[in-house]
Design an enzyme around this catalytic site. Structure first.
Site, PDB file in Angstrom:
ATOM      1  N   GLU A  49      12.894  -5.783  77.099  1.00  0.00           N
ATOM      2  CA  GLU A  49      12.509  -4.570  77.823  1.00  0.00           C
ATOM      3  C   GLU A  49      11.192  -4.723  78.585  1.00  0.00           C
ATOM      4  O   GLU A  49      10.955  -4.024  79.576  1.00  0.00           O
ATOM      5  CB  GLU A  49      12.429  -3.368  76.879  1.00  0.00           C
ATOM      6  CG  GLU A  49      13.797  -2.899  76.357  1.00  0.00           C
ATOM      7  CD  GLU A  49      14.245  -3.632  75.105  1.00  0.00           C
ATOM      8  OE1 GLU A  49      13.612  -4.649  74.731  1.00  0.00           O
ATOM      9  OE2 GLU A  49      15.238  -3.191  74.485  1.00  0.00           O
ATOM     10  N   PHE A 111      15.876   6.231  61.753  1.00  0.00           N
ATOM     11  CA  PHE A 111      16.113   4.873  62.258  1.00  0.00           C
ATOM     12  C   PHE A 111      15.689   4.765  63.725  1.00  0.00           C
ATOM     13  O   PHE A 111      16.097   5.568  64.553  1.00  0.00           O
ATOM     14  CB  PHE A 111      17.603   4.529  62.103  1.00  0.00           C
ATOM     15  CG  PHE A 111      17.944   3.158  62.630  1.00  0.00           C
ATOM     16  CD1 PHE A 111      17.388   2.018  62.059  1.00  0.00           C
ATOM     17  CD2 PHE A 111      18.788   3.005  63.719  1.00  0.00           C
ATOM     18  CE1 PHE A 111      17.681   0.759  62.552  1.00  0.00           C
ATOM     19  CE2 PHE A 111      19.090   1.745  64.218  1.00  0.00           C
ATOM     20  CZ  PHE A 111      18.535   0.620  63.635  1.00  0.00           C
TER      21      PHE A 111
END
Ligand code: FAD
Ligand code: TPP
Ligand code: MG
Length: 572
Positions: A49, A111
């Site tokens: 990313e 999460f």
């Protein structure tokens, strides 16, 4: 018509003129990725990313438009951070869209939950957490407006998964923005313009210090008209290179730490500095206490926060450079600054040109030769994207960048790993441009995974690795300031030819000067990505250099006898 939040994201982007985004999927952004299949937007799958953020940044710098990157929550979002900080330091407009876990789970350490608006608060121009589908359309419209208006910069929009999944009838508003506390359209009072004009018309030794703001403002013509009318010599910052033609007789060269010695001396002797869209970075000023003490200063700058931040000024003209210059120009007299211009010419003395092209081949391959040959082979027209280090400075010195948006480089953050992904973004912005990466062997290894993106996207990018076996710029500081103790700067490289080939690409190794041009030609005539691995002199040094914190004209110069790249007069 009713739309899901995921659909609204892409419709909002299309309304902003976006046709390409750079990203990587994951759970919290999956609804958006699913919807993307139905929209005419090209998604470039990056390999990390960080690369997505640099690609969006490179796209923005090459095109002047807003670049867009996309990532999932948690590690996807935090991987963007270096790229966002890079764009922030260099005022590059990007919009980062991140998925966030569904709103009922926020704050529960769910999460892949990271408070990415918290993490990026100091490195974005603005950021948003969107938890309601109704807010997606207006927030994205505002995000693009904030990113591109005033002083450009990165904006992050974090959108929860449930907001992407829910539906509403989006309201597409087209009314002009009025955001409380946000004034991107300031302009100076007439009295300030008069004061500036008076200083300009009185000056005997004026100098224009022009920066990235020229390019961001599109003020190239106004700066030229100003310089020509008032006969004021021009020097550029690293991020301004190209904004003033390098062959114009009023052009002096780059200022600062690795700028031209005569430019730095002229700054110290000037009686008026005209600072146009530059922010007096410490790489530009050297020691502030002794910086340009004889000069009055006029600062034309869009961001009021920059005024008097590093260098106190006599007149501040806060506004867009192009429009401020349009108001100032009619008040500027045509003057004869010839004695001053001639004096600067004399300052060059024997410190003048880097006349390397006429030097015989002595068996050594210097980075300067590589970059100079690259400049000649491409007739100076390539879009050059550099990484950070010595090669970056040589790319600034030996490649004469002809126009705005021809040099893309990470200035303020100095982010190694920037070049390859930024070049990918630039290639998408300007598919017809000849794009050259100039990277060091250290920085290239940081984001070399994006070679795979080049292959998957069939990109024609040329990559010059200036391979000196060192983290060269740090080695140079160790040489000068740490008694040549080369702690952790020797660096091993993979076989770049095999690395290219492993990606289905090609590579060439170059070890002598005679091999440079054929390799450059091969890269230029190959229609896929080519890696050229230039094995250059290992312990070469970037000259001149103002040591950090020294007076601007206290430059370390190239020793004349020890090194074959002469910096002395053109006649040699
Ligand atoms: C290894 C290394 C060495 C370096 N050495 C040098 C060096 O020798 N010389 C050098 O110059 N740099 C050098 N740099 C780069 C330096 O760190 C800065 O990034 C650079 O000087 C900043 O240039 P700038 O002020 O023009 O651009 P920016 O930092 O982008 O600032 C632009 C300014 O223009 C303003 N602006 C934006 N839009 C407008 C508008 N429309 N109208 C008016 N103003 C506007 C912004 O608010 C901002 O203040 C080096 C970097 C590295 C990594
Ligand atoms: C991400 C990151 N880490 C560390 C640095 C510090 N740094 C600046 S230049 C440099 C060396 C760069 O080496 P290389 O890529 O080989 O280029 P060279 O200077 O040799 O041309 C380093 C480590 C940085 N700028 N960016
Ligand atoms: Mg190196």
């Amino acid at each position: 018509m009713t739309r899901t939040g995921a659909q609204i994201i892409w419709e909002a982007l299309i309304r902003e003129g976006v046709d390409t985004v750079f990203g990587y999927p994951g759970g919290a952004i999956l609804p958006a990725y699913d919807a993307l299949l139905d929209y005419p937007i090209h998604h470039v799958l990056v390999r990390h990313e960080q690369g997505a953020a640099h690609m969006a940044d490179g796209y923005a710098r090459a095109s002047g438009k807003v670049g867009v990157c996309v990532a999932t929550s948690g590690p996807g979002a935090t991987n963007l951070v270096t790229g966002i900080a890079t764009a922030h330091m260099d005022s590059s407009p990007i919009v980062c869209i991140t998925g966030q876990i569904s709103s009922p789970f926020i704050g529960k350490d769910a999460f892949q939950e990271t408070d990415v608006t918290g993490v990026t608060l100091p490195i974005t121009k603005h950021n948003y957490l969107v938890t309601r589908v109704e807010d997606i359309a207006p927030t994205l419209r505002e995000a693009f407006y904030v990113a591109r208006s005033g002083r450009p910069g990165p904006v992050l929009v974090d959108i929860t998964k449930d907001a992407q999944q829910h539906s509403c009838e989006p309201v597409w508003d087209d009314t002009p923005f009025e955001l409380p506390g946000y004034r991107p359209d300031l302009s100076p009072l007439p009295a300030a313009i008069e004061r500036a004009a008076a200083l300009i018309n009185e000056a005997k030794r004026p100098l224009i210090l022009a920066g990235h703001g020229i390019i961001l403002s599109g003020a190239e013509n106004e700066v030229m008209e100003f310089a020509e009318r008032a006969k004021v010599p021009v020097s550029l910052t690293l991020l301004g290179l190209g904004a003033f033609p390098p062959d114009n007789r009023l052009y002096l060269g780059m200022m600062g730490m690795h700028g031209e010695s005569w430019v730095n001396s002229a700054i110290q002797q000037a009686d008026l500095l005209l600072s146009f869209g530059m922010r007096f970075d410490d790489r530009v000023t050297g020691k502030l206490e002794t910086y340009a003490r004889q000069a009055k200063k006029i600062h034309i700058e869009i961001d009021p926060a920059e005024i008097n931040k590093n260098v106190p000024v006599d007149v501040a003209l806060v506004g867009d450079l192009k429009s401020v210059l349009q108001r100032l120009l009619p008040k500027v007299d045509t003057v004869d600054n010839r004695p001053w211009v001639e004096h600067i010419e004399e300052l060059k003395g024997d410190s003048a040109v880097r006349d390397i092209q006429t030097l015989p081949d002595d068996g050594h391959l210097y980075a300067a030769h590589v970059i100079n040959d690259l400049w000649r082979a491409t007739e100076g027209k390539a879009l050059v994207v550099t990484d950070v280090g010595q090669h970056q400075m040589w790319a600034a010195q030996y490649y004469k960048h002809p126009a705005s948006r021809h040099l893309i480089t990470s200035g303020g953050l100095g982010t190694m790993g920037f070049a390859l992904p930024a070049a990918i973004g630039a290639k998408f912005a300007r598919p017809d441009a000849e794009v050259w990466v100039i990277a060091g062997d250290g920085g290239f290894q940081m984001t070399a995974c994006e070679l795979s993106t080049c292959a998957q996207e069939n990109l024609d990018i040329n990559i010059a690795i200036v391979n000196n076996g060192y983290l060269g710029m740090v080695r140079q500081w160790q040489e000068f300031f740490y008694k040549r103790r080369y702690a952790s700067t020797p660096i091993q490289s993979p076989d770049y030819i095999k690395l290219a080939e492993a990606h289905g690409l090609s590579g060439v190794q170059v070890k002598s000067r005679a091999e440079v041009m054929p390799a450059v030609d091969k890269a230029r005539t190959t229609s896929s990505t080519v890696v050229v691995d230039f094995h250059v002199e290992q312990e070469d040094t970037v000259y001149p250099m103002v040591p950090a914190g020294a007076d601007l004209d206290e430059m370390i110069r190239r020793p004349k006898t020890e090194n074959p790249i002469y910096e002395t007069a053109a006649s040699e």
